[in-house]
Design a protein around this motif. Structure first.
Motif, PDB file in Angstrom:
ATOM      1  N   MET A 143       1.221 -16.277   6.974  1.00 28.59           N
ATOM      2  CA  MET A 143       1.380 -15.243   7.981  1.00 28.59           C
ATOM      3  C   MET A 143       0.070 -15.121   8.756  1.00 28.59           C
ATOM      4  SD  MET A 143       1.883 -11.125   7.435  1.00 28.59           S
ATOM      5  CE  MET A 143       3.165 -11.435   6.274  1.00 28.59           C
ATOM      6  N   ASP A 144       0.167 -15.178  10.065  1.00 23.17           N
ATOM      7  CA  ASP A 144      -0.999 -15.011  10.929  1.00 23.17           C
ATOM      8  C   ASP A 144      -1.002 -13.583  11.455  1.00 23.17           C
ATOM      9  OD1 ASP A 144      -3.075 -15.141  12.684  1.00 23.17           O
ATOM     10  OD2 ASP A 144      -2.309 -16.858  13.813  1.00 23.17           O
ATOM     11  N   ILE A 145      -1.642 -12.685  10.697  1.00 24.50           N
ATOM     12  CA  ILE A 145      -1.617 -11.267  11.051  1.00 24.50           C
ATOM     13  C   ILE A 145      -2.321 -11.021  12.379  1.00 24.50           C
ATOM     14  CG2 ILE A 145      -3.659 -10.531   9.770  1.00 24.50           C
ATOM     15  CD1 ILE A 145      -0.308  -8.643  10.051  1.00 24.50           C
ATOM     16  N   ALA A 146      -3.336 -11.810  12.701  1.00 31.24           N
ATOM     17  CA  ALA A 146      -4.039 -11.642  13.973  1.00 31.24           C
ATOM     18  C   ALA A 146      -3.091 -11.924  15.144  1.00 31.24           C
ATOM     19  CB  ALA A 146      -5.256 -12.562  14.038  1.00 31.24           C
ATOM     20  N   LYS A 147      -2.224 -12.904  14.989  1.00 33.46           N
ATOM     21  CA  LYS A 147      -1.255 -13.228  16.041  1.00 33.46           C
ATOM     22  C   LYS A 147      -0.239 -12.091  16.202  1.00 33.46           C
ATOM     23  CE  LYS A 147       1.972 -16.844  17.410  1.00 33.46           C
ATOM     24  NZ  LYS A 147       2.556 -18.138  17.067  1.00 33.46           N
ATOM     25  N   ILE A 148       0.208 -11.523  15.095  1.00 35.23           N
ATOM     26  CA  ILE A 148       1.160 -10.406  15.140  1.00 35.23           C
ATOM     27  C   ILE A 148       0.506  -9.186  15.784  1.00 35.23           C
ATOM     28  CG2 ILE A 148       2.484  -8.789  13.714  1.00 35.23           C
ATOM     29  CD1 ILE A 148       2.892 -11.190  11.764  1.00 35.23           C
ATOM     30  N   ILE A 149      -0.732  -8.905  15.421  1.00 39.42           N
ATOM     31  CA  ILE A 149      -1.460  -7.782  16.021  1.00 39.42           C
ATOM     32  C   ILE A 149      -1.617  -8.007  17.523  1.00 39.42           C
ATOM     33  CG2 ILE A 149      -3.736  -6.674  16.143  1.00 39.42           C
ATOM     34  CD1 ILE A 149      -3.848  -7.000  13.045  1.00 39.42           C
ATOM     35  N   GLY A 150      -1.945  -9.222  17.917  1.00 39.51           N
ATOM     36  CA  GLY A 150      -2.067  -9.538  19.339  1.00 39.51           C
ATOM     37  C   GLY A 150      -0.767  -9.320  20.088  1.00 39.51           C
ATOM     38  N   SER A 190       8.425  -5.950   5.009  1.00 40.45           N
ATOM     39  CA  SER A 190       7.464  -5.388   4.057  1.00 40.45           C
ATOM     40  C   SER A 190       6.127  -6.111   4.063  1.00 40.45           C
ATOM     41  CB  SER A 190       8.058  -5.414   2.649  1.00 40.45           C
ATOM     42  OG  SER A 190       9.187  -4.578   2.586  1.00 40.45           O
ATOM     43  N   ASP A 191       6.152  -7.447   4.113  1.00 41.23           N
ATOM     44  CA  ASP A 191       4.894  -8.196   4.084  1.00 41.23           C
ATOM     45  C   ASP A 191       4.034  -7.892   5.303  1.00 41.23           C
ATOM     46  OD1 ASP A 191       5.617  -9.348   1.675  1.00 41.23           O
ATOM     47  OD2 ASP A 191       6.375 -11.194   2.596  1.00 41.23           O
ATOM     48  N   VAL A 192       4.640  -7.894   6.484  1.00 42.80           N
ATOM     49  CA  VAL A 192       3.893  -7.600   7.712  1.00 42.80           C
ATOM     50  C   VAL A 192       3.378  -6.163   7.675  1.00 42.80           C
ATOM     51  CG1 VAL A 192       4.062  -7.351  10.227  1.00 42.80           C
ATOM     52  CG2 VAL A 192       5.122  -9.315   9.091  1.00 42.80           C
ATOM     53  N   GLU A 199       0.355  -5.977   5.463  1.00 45.72           N
ATOM     54  CA  GLU A 199      -0.790  -6.650   6.084  1.00 45.72           C
ATOM     55  C   GLU A 199      -1.374  -5.809   7.214  1.00 45.72           C
ATOM     56  OE1 GLU A 199      -2.570  -9.413   5.288  1.00 45.72           O
ATOM     57  OE2 GLU A 199      -1.384  -9.418   3.460  1.00 45.72           O
ATOM     58  N   LEU A 200      -0.506  -5.168   8.001  1.00 42.83           N
ATOM     59  CA  LEU A 200      -0.993  -4.280   9.054  1.00 42.83           C
ATOM     60  C   LEU A 200      -1.762  -3.102   8.455  1.00 42.83           C
ATOM     61  CD1 LEU A 200       2.091  -4.235  11.453  1.00 42.83           C
ATOM     62  CD2 LEU A 200      -0.144  -5.266  11.914  1.00 42.83           C
ATOM     63  N   ALA A 201      -1.284  -2.589   7.329  1.00 39.06           N
ATOM     64  CA  ALA A 201      -1.985  -1.498   6.647  1.00 39.06           C
ATOM     65  C   ALA A 201      -3.358  -1.962   6.178  1.00 39.06           C
ATOM     66  CB  ALA A 201      -1.155  -0.986   5.471  1.00 39.06           C
ATOM     67  N   ARG A 202      -3.432  -3.159   5.598  1.00 34.60           N
ATOM     68  CA  ARG A 202      -4.721  -3.705   5.134  1.00 34.60           C
ATOM     69  C   ARG A 202      -5.683  -3.911   6.297  1.00 34.60           C
ATOM     70  NH1 ARG A 202      -1.415  -7.200   2.177  1.00 34.60           N
ATOM     71  NH2 ARG A 202      -1.099  -6.408   0.091  1.00 34.60           N
ATOM     72  N   ALA A 203      -5.134  -4.243   7.465  1.00 35.30           N
ATOM     73  CA  ALA A 203      -5.963  -4.470   8.652  1.00 35.30           C
ATOM     74  C   ALA A 203      -6.369  -3.159   9.329  1.00 35.30           C
ATOM     75  CB  ALA A 203      -5.213  -5.360   9.649  1.00 35.30           C
ATOM     76  N   GLY A 204      -5.895  -2.027   8.805  1.00 37.23           N
ATOM     77  CA  GLY A 204      -6.259  -0.727   9.348  1.00 37.23           C
ATOM     78  C   GLY A 204      -5.509  -0.353  10.619  1.00 37.23           C
ATOM     79  N   PHE A 263       4.699  10.764  10.887  1.00 37.35           N
ATOM     80  CA  PHE A 263       5.270   9.422  10.794  1.00 37.35           C
ATOM     81  C   PHE A 263       4.153   8.394  10.827  1.00 37.35           C
ATOM     82  CE2 PHE A 263       8.694  11.840  12.851  1.00 37.35           C
ATOM     83  CZ  PHE A 263       9.757  11.519  12.035  1.00 37.35           C
ATOM     84  N   MET A 264       4.443   7.245  10.273  1.00 34.81           N
ATOM     85  CA  MET A 264       3.501   6.135  10.379  1.00 34.81           C
ATOM     86  C   MET A 264       3.575   5.578  11.790  1.00 34.81           C
ATOM     87  SD  MET A 264       1.883   5.987   7.621  1.00 34.81           S
ATOM     88  CE  MET A 264       0.950   4.506   7.852  1.00 34.81           C
ATOM     89  N   THR A 265       2.405   5.270  12.353  1.00 31.75           N
ATOM     90  CA  THR A 265       2.341   4.702  13.684  1.00 31.75           C
ATOM     91  C   THR A 265       1.436   3.479  13.689  1.00 31.75           C
ATOM     92  OG1 THR A 265       0.504   6.152  14.297  1.00 31.75           O
ATOM     93  CG2 THR A 265       2.719   6.907  14.869  1.00 31.75           C
ATOM     94  N   TYR A 266       1.664   2.645  14.667  1.00 33.90           N
ATOM     95  CA  TYR A 266       0.798   1.499  14.893  1.00 33.90           C
ATOM     96  C   TYR A 266      -0.315   1.974  15.820  1.00 33.90           C
ATOM     97  CZ  TYR A 266      -0.879  -3.031  16.362  1.00 33.90           C
ATOM     98  OH  TYR A 266      -1.683  -4.118  16.622  1.00 33.90           O
ATOM     99  N   ASP A 267      -1.537   1.950  15.340  1.00 36.02           N
ATOM    100  CA  ASP A 267      -2.719   2.399  16.094  1.00 36.02           C
ATOM    101  C   ASP A 267      -2.596   3.821  16.616  1.00 36.02           C
ATOM    102  OD1 ASP A 267      -4.603   0.447  15.817  1.00 36.02           O
ATOM    103  OD2 ASP A 267      -4.193  -0.539  17.712  1.00 36.02           O
ATOM    104  N   GLY A 268      -1.778   4.654  15.975  1.00 35.28           N
ATOM    105  CA  GLY A 268      -1.631   6.035  16.393  1.00 35.28           C
ATOM    106  C   GLY A 268      -0.830   6.210  17.666  1.00 35.28           C
ATOM    107  N   LYS A 269      -0.130   5.155  18.110  1.00 41.52           N
ATOM    108  CA  LYS A 269       0.558   5.201  19.396  1.00 41.52           C
ATOM    109  C   LYS A 269       2.073   5.126  19.296  1.00 41.52           C
ATOM    110  CE  LYS A 269      -3.301   2.784  21.506  1.00 41.52           C
ATOM    111  NZ  LYS A 269      -3.742   1.520  22.061  1.00 41.52           N
ATOM    112  N   VAL A 270       2.580   4.228  18.465  1.00 41.43           N
ATOM    113  CA  VAL A 270       4.016   3.924  18.440  1.00 41.43           C
ATOM    114  C   VAL A 270       4.523   3.985  17.002  1.00 41.43           C
ATOM    115  CG1 VAL A 270       5.739   2.160  18.972  1.00 41.43           C
ATOM    116  CG2 VAL A 270       3.767   2.427  20.458  1.00 41.43           C
ATOM    117  N   HIS A 271       5.667   4.619  16.806  1.00 43.11           N
ATOM    118  CA  HIS A 271       6.273   4.708  15.481  1.00 43.11           C
ATOM    119  C   HIS A 271       6.547   3.303  14.935  1.00 43.11           C
ATOM    120  CE1 HIS A 271       8.660   6.086  12.151  1.00 43.11           C
ATOM    121  NE2 HIS A 271       9.706   5.398  12.580  1.00 43.11           N
TER     122      HIS A 271
END
Length: 86
Positions: A1-8, A28-30, A33-38, A57-65
């Motif tokens: 899994m390329d977490i940097a690519k998913i984050i991008g 679940s895996d992604v 990994e996103l949680a580990r990446a902060g 709710f959990m959000t991605y970077d505090g912006k999107v659910h």
């Protein structure tokens, strides 16, 4: 899994939208990994943005659910579209 690519991919999608009323589903895996990446944060949302009925709710970077869906496989990311007002 390329977490940097998913984050991008997620960062580019969020930057391209003027309306952030959409959600993201990941497996679940992604999600972990996103949680580990902060990248996951707890944010408070309220009904109609008026302060009524606050919920966290959990959000991605505090912006999107973001939602962990065990039926989303591998590195797949499902990005929702805002509901049309028409």
């Amino acid at each position: 899994m390329d977490i940097a690519k998913i984050i991008g991919k997620l960062d580019a999608e969020i930057a391209s939208r003027s309306d952030l009323r959409f959600g993201i589903k990941v497996g679940s895996d992604v999600y972990h990994e996103l949680a580990r990446a902060g990248k996951l944060k707890v944010s408070t949302f309220t009904a109609l943005g008026l302060g009524a009925f606050p919920m966290e709710f959990m959000t991605y970077d505090g912006k999107v659910h973001i939602f962990e869906d065990p039926f989303v496989s591998g590195d797949d990311v499902v990005i929702g579209a805002p509901r049309s007002n028409s």
